[in-house]
Design an enzyme around this catalytic site. Structure first.
Site, PDB file in Angstrom:
ATOM      1  N   ASP A  41       0.867  -1.180   0.000  1.00  0.00           N
ATOM      2  CA  ASP A  41       0.000   0.000   0.000  1.00  0.00           C
ATOM      3  C   ASP A  41       0.902   1.227   0.000  1.00  0.00           C
ATOM      4  O   ASP A  41       1.656   1.449   0.956  1.00  0.00           O
ATOM      5  CB  ASP A  41      -0.898  -0.028   1.246  1.00  0.00           C
ATOM      6  CG  ASP A  41      -1.842   1.162   1.285  1.00  0.00           C
ATOM      7  OD1 ASP A  41      -1.675   2.103   0.468  1.00  0.00           O
ATOM      8  OD2 ASP A  41      -2.745   1.157   2.139  1.00  0.00           O
ATOM      9  N   THR A  67      -4.727   9.059  -8.796  1.00  0.00           N
ATOM     10  CA  THR A  67      -4.950   9.734 -10.084  1.00  0.00           C
ATOM     11  C   THR A  67      -6.270  10.514 -10.160  1.00  0.00           C
ATOM     12  O   THR A  67      -6.603  11.050 -11.214  1.00  0.00           O
ATOM     13  CB  THR A  67      -4.922   8.707 -11.247  1.00  0.00           C
ATOM     14  OG1 THR A  67      -5.855   7.672 -10.952  1.00  0.00           O
ATOM     15  CG2 THR A  67      -3.542   8.124 -11.447  1.00  0.00           C
ATOM     16  N   TYR A 104       6.397   7.250 -13.293  1.00  0.00           N
ATOM     17  CA  TYR A 104       5.637   8.021 -14.282  1.00  0.00           C
ATOM     18  C   TYR A 104       5.090   9.287 -13.645  1.00  0.00           C
ATOM     19  O   TYR A 104       4.663   9.281 -12.486  1.00  0.00           O
ATOM     20  CB  TYR A 104       4.493   7.151 -14.845  1.00  0.00           C
ATOM     21  CG  TYR A 104       5.043   5.926 -15.520  1.00  0.00           C
ATOM     22  CD1 TYR A 104       5.407   5.950 -16.861  1.00  0.00           C
ATOM     23  CD2 TYR A 104       5.298   4.758 -14.785  1.00  0.00           C
ATOM     24  CE1 TYR A 104       5.985   4.838 -17.469  1.00  0.00           C
ATOM     25  CE2 TYR A 104       5.872   3.641 -15.381  1.00  0.00           C
ATOM     26  CZ  TYR A 104       6.213   3.693 -16.722  1.00  0.00           C
ATOM     27  OH  TYR A 104       6.791   2.596 -17.317  1.00  0.00           O
ATOM     28  N   ASP A 107       1.760  15.790 -17.192  1.00  0.00           N
ATOM     29  CA  ASP A 107       1.779  17.136 -17.778  1.00  0.00           C
ATOM     30  C   ASP A 107       1.241  18.183 -16.794  1.00  0.00           C
ATOM     31  O   ASP A 107       1.484  19.371 -16.957  1.00  0.00           O
ATOM     32  CB  ASP A 107       0.945  17.162 -19.071  1.00  0.00           C
ATOM     33  CG  ASP A 107      -0.461  16.610 -18.903  1.00  0.00           C
ATOM     34  OD1 ASP A 107      -0.693  15.810 -17.974  1.00  0.00           O
ATOM     35  OD2 ASP A 107      -1.349  16.992 -19.693  1.00  0.00           O
ATOM     36  N   TYR A 130      -3.039  17.486  -7.291  1.00  0.00           N
ATOM     37  CA  TYR A 130      -2.493  16.308  -7.977  1.00  0.00           C
ATOM     38  C   TYR A 130      -1.132  16.638  -8.606  1.00  0.00           C
ATOM     39  O   TYR A 130      -0.147  15.919  -8.400  1.00  0.00           O
ATOM     40  CB  TYR A 130      -3.501  15.835  -9.039  1.00  0.00           C
ATOM     41  CG  TYR A 130      -2.965  14.804  -9.995  1.00  0.00           C
ATOM     42  CD1 TYR A 130      -2.778  13.483  -9.594  1.00  0.00           C
ATOM     43  CD2 TYR A 130      -2.643  15.136 -11.320  1.00  0.00           C
ATOM     44  CE1 TYR A 130      -2.279  12.533 -10.492  1.00  0.00           C
ATOM     45  CE2 TYR A 130      -2.166  14.203 -12.210  1.00  0.00           C
ATOM     46  CZ  TYR A 130      -1.985  12.904 -11.794  1.00  0.00           C
ATOM     47  OH  TYR A 130      -1.492  11.971 -12.674  1.00  0.00           O
TER      48      TYR A 130
HETATM   49  P1  NDP Z   1      -4.936   4.363 -12.838  1.00  0.00           P
HETATM   50  O1  NDP Z   1      -5.774   5.319 -12.077  1.00  0.00           O
HETATM   51  O2  NDP Z   1      -5.541   3.638 -13.987  1.00  0.00           O
HETATM   52  O3  NDP Z   1      -4.328   3.284 -11.844  1.00  0.00           O
HETATM   53  C1  NDP Z   1      -3.775   3.656 -10.637  1.00  0.00           C
HETATM   54  C2  NDP Z   1      -3.161   2.447  -9.992  1.00  0.00           C
HETATM   55  O4  NDP Z   1      -2.565   2.874  -8.769  1.00  0.00           O
HETATM   56  C3  NDP Z   1      -4.156   1.349  -9.646  1.00  0.00           C
HETATM   57  O5  NDP Z   1      -3.602   0.090  -9.968  1.00  0.00           O
HETATM   58  C4  NDP Z   1      -4.327   1.514  -8.149  1.00  0.00           C
HETATM   59  O6  NDP Z   1      -4.596   0.296  -7.494  1.00  0.00           O
HETATM   60  C5  NDP Z   1      -2.936   1.962  -7.756  1.00  0.00           C
HETATM   61  N1  NDP Z   1      -2.945   2.599  -6.460  1.00  0.00           N
HETATM   62  C6  NDP Z   1      -3.623   3.717  -6.082  1.00  0.00           C
HETATM   63  N2  NDP Z   1      -3.440   3.955  -4.776  1.00  0.00           N
HETATM   64  C7  NDP Z   1      -2.621   2.968  -4.321  1.00  0.00           C
HETATM   65  C8  NDP Z   1      -2.069   2.655  -3.051  1.00  0.00           C
HETATM   66  N3  NDP Z   1      -2.325   3.400  -1.966  1.00  0.00           N
HETATM   67  N4  NDP Z   1      -1.263   1.587  -2.944  1.00  0.00           N
HETATM   68  C9  NDP Z   1      -1.007   0.807  -4.001  1.00  0.00           C
HETATM   69  N5  NDP Z   1      -1.505   1.031  -5.241  1.00  0.00           N
HETATM   70  C10 NDP Z   1      -2.314   2.105  -5.388  1.00  0.00           C
HETATM   71  O7  NDP Z   1      -3.626   5.170 -13.308  1.00  0.00           O
HETATM   72  P2  NDP Z   1      -2.999   5.279 -14.766  1.00  0.00           P
HETATM   73  O8  NDP Z   1      -2.578   3.936 -15.207  1.00  0.00           O
HETATM   74  O9  NDP Z   1      -3.905   6.097 -15.602  1.00  0.00           O
HETATM   75  O10 NDP Z   1      -1.717   6.192 -14.471  1.00  0.00           O
HETATM   76  C11 NDP Z   1      -0.400   5.674 -14.567  1.00  0.00           C
HETATM   77  C12 NDP Z   1       0.603   6.762 -14.272  1.00  0.00           C
HETATM   78  O11 NDP Z   1       0.499   7.801 -15.252  1.00  0.00           O
HETATM   79  C13 NDP Z   1       0.451   7.460 -12.921  1.00  0.00           C
HETATM   80  O12 NDP Z   1       1.705   7.782 -12.415  1.00  0.00           O
HETATM   81  C14 NDP Z   1      -0.270   8.750 -13.269  1.00  0.00           C
HETATM   82  O13 NDP Z   1      -0.018   9.773 -12.321  1.00  0.00           O
HETATM   83  C15 NDP Z   1       0.339   9.061 -14.617  1.00  0.00           C
HETATM   84  N6  NDP Z   1      -0.497   9.867 -15.472  1.00  0.00           N
HETATM   85  C16 NDP Z   1      -1.799   9.511 -15.691  1.00  0.00           C
HETATM   86  C17 NDP Z   1      -2.605  10.287 -16.491  1.00  0.00           C
HETATM   87  C18 NDP Z   1      -4.029   9.919 -16.733  1.00  0.00           C
HETATM   88  O14 NDP Z   1      -4.689  10.626 -17.515  1.00  0.00           O
HETATM   89  N7  NDP Z   1      -4.561   8.851 -16.150  1.00  0.00           N
HETATM   90  C19 NDP Z   1      -2.103  11.522 -17.120  1.00  0.00           C
HETATM   91  C20 NDP Z   1      -0.698  11.783 -16.849  1.00  0.00           C
HETATM   92  C21 NDP Z   1       0.053  10.973 -16.054  1.00  0.00           C
HETATM   93  P3  NDP Z   1      -6.031  -0.052  -6.800  1.00  0.00           P
HETATM   94  O15 NDP Z   1      -6.698  -0.991  -7.756  1.00  0.00           O
HETATM   95  O16 NDP Z   1      -5.640  -0.704  -5.536  1.00  0.00           O
HETATM   96  O17 NDP Z   1      -6.762   1.246  -6.616  1.00  0.00           O
END
Ligand code: NDP
Length: 298
Positions: A41, A67, A104, A107, A130
């Site tokens: 976590d 996110t 990762y 923007d 964020y």
């Molecule tokens: P998602 O929201 O699709 O997935 C987020 C993931 O993070 C999930 O697997 C979630 O797991 C996990 N997570 C969240 N909180 C925790 C926690 N406390 N402990 C462990 N795991 C956790 O994200 P994306 O795939 O869209 O984003 C990938 C990367 O890209 C991130 O770094 C994001 O900041 C960056 N990014 C994303 C953008 C977007 O438009 N989405 C834009 C620009 C950058 P769980 O199932 O447990 O919630």
């Protein structure tokens, strides 16, 4: 290579899990995995440290993040713990092990006041919680001095988790009219593009990934090429949507950000220049419209 991978239930983590199969032994960790030794976590520092020490990876890849951009405004501490503090702890543990880190970012570290694509040299100035927490995460990793790669991306979409594409397709079934902002410019990026670019970079590494990232790593921008607004993105989605006949949607209307107030303010212009990544690793980044066509074929 033993790769500890977070966030596999998310858009990018899922694609990475699939794409990295040919690169190394992928060990998925997360907050809801059943195996207690793989539970991690990101809001709990002891859980991060315990799991990394247990797995002893050569490389940690961290696409997991808080996110929910608007929700972060009312949960700043949790967002900071996951996005700002956890990456630093991951980096410290990696350094102890002699491992490397791929992380990762977004923007939204920029204020959007430029009108040409942001480079890695440009001044950051996040406008929402964020963005501030993600910038803190970048800085935390860089300050540890571990071999690392930080890839800033934008407007990530896919056919899983929560994202703009899926929201638009759902709303088109429910509503006759959808209003979408037309004055925020960026580059929609398919999660698969990011995962495949990551794998291609890794495939260029000689035996020791830490040595490779110590010399070639650092901060890079990685998005699809081209640009559009959220309205332009929505319009392209509906033009490509094969289920046109069963949808309710009659009117897609372009509006301003002022007409659609949200808890978090967003940059008006957040195009990222990915030239440094292309030049360093010889990668060609596909046009966002071509990628969207491929996604919509599914
Ligand atoms: P998602 O929201 O699709 O997935 C987020 C993931 O993070 C999930 O697997 C979630 O797991 C996990 N997570 C969240 N909180 C925790 C926690 N406390 N402990 C462990 N795991 C956790 O994200 P994306 O795939 O869209 O984003 C990938 C990367 O890209 C991130 O770094 C994001 O900041 C960056 N990014 C994303 C953008 C977007 O438009 N989405 C834009 C620009 C950058 P769980 O199932 O447990 O919630």
């Amino acid at each position: 290579m033993k790769i500890l991978l977070t966030g596999v239930t998310g858009q990018l983590g899922w694609e990475l899990q699939r794409t990295l199969l040919t690169i190394g032994e992928v060990i998925p960790v997360g907050r809801s995995v059943s195996d207690p030794s793989l539970q991690m976590d990101l809001a709990q520092l002891d859980s991060i440290r315990r799991t990394i020490r247990e797995v002893k990876p050569d490389l940690i890849i961290n696409p997991a993040a808080y996110t929910a951009v608007d929700k972060a405004e009312s949960e700043p501490e949790l967002a900071m713990a996951i996005n700002g503090i956890a990456p630093g702890a991951i980096a410290q543990e990696a350094k102890q092990l002699g491992a490397a880190v791929i992380h990762y970012s977004t923007d939204y570290v920029f204020d959007g006041k430029k009108n040409t694509a942001y480079t890695e040299q440009d001044q950051t100035n996040p406008q929402n919680i964020y963005g501030k927490t993600k910038l803190a995460g970048e800085q935390a990793i860089a300050s540890v001095g571990v071999p690392h790669l930080i890839l800033r991306t934008s407007w990530v979409y896919s056919l899983r988790s929560k994202n703009f594409l899926l929201t638009m397709l759902r709303l088109a079934q429910e509503r006759e009219e959808i209003r979408v902002v037309d004055d925020q410019i960026g580059a929609p990026t398919w999660s698969r593009t990011i995962a495949e670019a990551t794998a291609q970079i890794l495939s260029q590494a000689p035996e020791n990934i830490s040595d490779f990232l110590a010399s070639r790593g650092g901060l890079y921008h990685l998005t699809a090429s081209g640009q559009t607004s959220w309205y332009g993105f929505a319009k392209a989605i509906f033009e490509l949507d094969e289920k046109k006949s069963d949808r309710k949607l009659q009117r897609l209307i372009a509006i301003t950000s002022q007409e659609y107030p949200t808890p978090a303010s967003r940059p008006a212009y957040s195009l990222l220049d990915s030239q440094k990544l292309s030049n360093t690793f010889g990668l060609l980044l596909p046009d966002w419209e071509r990628s969207l066509e491929l996604v919509m074929q599914k």
